[in-house]
Design a protein around this motif. Structure first.
Motif, PDB file in Angstrom:
ATOM      1  N   PRO A 123       0.948  -1.070  -0.006  1.00 25.91           N
ATOM      2  CA  PRO A 123      -0.099  -0.030   0.032  1.00 25.91           C
ATOM      3  C   PRO A 123       0.944   1.270  -0.052  1.00 25.91           C
ATOM      4  CG  PRO A 123      -0.748  -1.481   1.778  1.00 25.91           C
ATOM      5  CD  PRO A 123       0.647  -2.131   1.181  1.00 25.91           C
ATOM      6  N   GLY A 124       0.213   2.141  -0.862  1.00 28.98           N
ATOM      7  CA  GLY A 124       0.778   3.596  -0.663  1.00 28.98           C
ATOM      8  C   GLY A 124       0.322   4.474   0.635  1.00 28.98           C
ATOM      9  N   ARG A 125       0.736   5.666   0.692  1.00 34.11           N
ATOM     10  CA  ARG A 125       0.193   6.380   1.653  1.00 34.11           C
ATOM     11  C   ARG A 125      -1.314   6.714   1.702  1.00 34.11           C
ATOM     12  NH1 ARG A 125       3.161  10.009   4.630  1.00 34.11           N
ATOM     13  NH2 ARG A 125       4.604  10.143   2.911  1.00 34.11           N
ATOM     14  N   HIS A 176      -3.053   3.611   2.585  1.00 41.65           N
ATOM     15  CA  HIS A 176      -2.684   3.173   4.205  1.00 41.65           C
ATOM     16  C   HIS A 176      -3.793   4.093   4.987  1.00 41.65           C
ATOM     17  CE1 HIS A 176      -0.998   2.667   8.151  1.00 41.65           C
ATOM     18  NE2 HIS A 176      -1.103   4.018   8.311  1.00 41.65           N
ATOM     19  N   CYS A 184       1.362  -3.859   4.440  1.00 39.66           N
ATOM     20  CA  CYS A 184       1.268  -2.526   5.385  1.00 39.66           C
ATOM     21  C   CYS A 184       2.162  -1.441   4.298  1.00 39.66           C
ATOM     22  CB  CYS A 184       2.051  -2.503   6.623  1.00 39.66           C
ATOM     23  SG  CYS A 184       0.851  -3.553   7.733  1.00 39.66           S
ATOM     24  N   TYR A 185       1.925  -0.286   4.596  1.00 42.31           N
ATOM     25  CA  TYR A 185       2.673   1.054   4.029  1.00 42.31           C
ATOM     26  C   TYR A 185       3.872   0.955   4.440  1.00 42.31           C
ATOM     27  CZ  TYR A 185       4.136   5.770   3.124  1.00 42.31           C
ATOM     28  OH  TYR A 185       4.817   7.014   2.800  1.00 42.31           O
ATOM     29  N   THR A 243       8.428   6.013   2.745  1.00 40.34           N
ATOM     30  CA  THR A 243       8.988   6.738   1.656  1.00 40.34           C
ATOM     31  C   THR A 243      10.358   6.765   1.510  1.00 40.34           C
ATOM     32  OG1 THR A 243       6.980   7.828   1.416  1.00 40.34           O
ATOM     33  CG2 THR A 243       8.800   8.508   0.220  1.00 40.34           C
ATOM     34  N   ASP A 291       8.109   5.181  -2.735  1.00 42.75           N
ATOM     35  CA  ASP A 291       7.841   4.207  -1.435  1.00 42.75           C
ATOM     36  C   ASP A 291       8.875   3.364  -1.405  1.00 42.75           C
ATOM     37  OD1 ASP A 291       5.456   5.735  -1.129  1.00 42.75           O
ATOM     38  OD2 ASP A 291       4.114   4.256  -2.053  1.00 42.75           O
TER      39      ASP A 291
END
Length: 220
Positions: free
Chosen positions: A56-58, A61, A100-101, A104, A109
């Motif tokens: 997942p990205g931000r 998330h 999970c995220y 960065t 990422d």
């Protein structure tokens, strides 16, 4: 054989629900994450299509909804699936390499945490008996599932998709960061997308609870 498969599928929902609860409470890489763990995935033992992305990205998330970002918009365009159909977990499972995220880094990422897929994917796949096709979206998914069978570059792996079918269909990641790759490889849209859409349509139609003709758009 079909009767046996149907019998096994009737036995799995409660067991699968317990496993999902276990996944969603996972903390095995908590010390390496920038935020409290929030595993993001969707699945059901009845799903016939599996989509494996990276992590997942931000934005994902924050929402807890996989592919809920511009990358997901393009992926749905590639598949020609409406948003509601894409998120019908009875038919489409979405299980990334990392749940999970990861945070960065300097160039975007960070990679998915390496603990996640080896720990959870075999257990989840064992309870997904109806999967007919797995989309491997991006290098991380292809590295985990194809291993040494992967080619030297992502483009070569995607071009060699017939070597991995009917089980796996490798794809580039639809991230905005990969738009240059897509522009430099016009054969992907010309040659790969029609085959991808036909494979996905066939996979979902094979599901006894498959989409209607209005839900799975024509590839024409």
């Amino acid at each position: 054989m079909a009767d046996s498969a149907n019998f096994n599928m009737r036995l799995k929902p409660a067991q699968f629900k317990r496993l999902l609860a276990e996944v969603r409470s996972c903390r095995i890489c908590e010390a390496h994450l920038p935020n409290p763990p929030r595993p993001v995935l969707r699945a059901s033992p009845t799903a016939s299509l599996l989509i494996v992305g990276q992590a997942p990205g931000r934005r994902v998330h924050q929402s807890g909804v996989p592919w809920n970002d511009p990358s997901g918009d393009l992926l749905r365009k590639w598949l020609r699936l409406e948003r509601d159909d894409f998120y019908d977990e009875r038919r489409i499972a979405i299980i990334p390499v990392g749940f999970c995220y990861p945070g960065t880094g300097d160039s975007g990422d960070l990679p998915p945490r390496p603990e996640c897929a080896p720990h959870w994917h075999p257990r989840l796949r064992a309870l997904l008996p109806a999967i007919r096709l797995t989309l491997l979206v991006g290098n991380y998914a292809q590295n985990y599932y194809l291993g040494a069978r992967r080619k030297k570059t992502l483009a070569e792996t995607v071009r060699a998709r017939s070597e991995y079918l009917p089980e796996f269909f490798p794809l580039p990641h639809p991230s905005p960061r990969n738009r240059l790759w897509l522009r430099n490889n016009p054969w992907f849209e010309r040659d790969v997308l029609p085959q991808l859409r036909e494979r996905v349509k066939s996979c979902l139609r094979a599901d006894p609870r498959g989409f209607s003709s209005e839900q799975v758009k024509s590839t024409a």
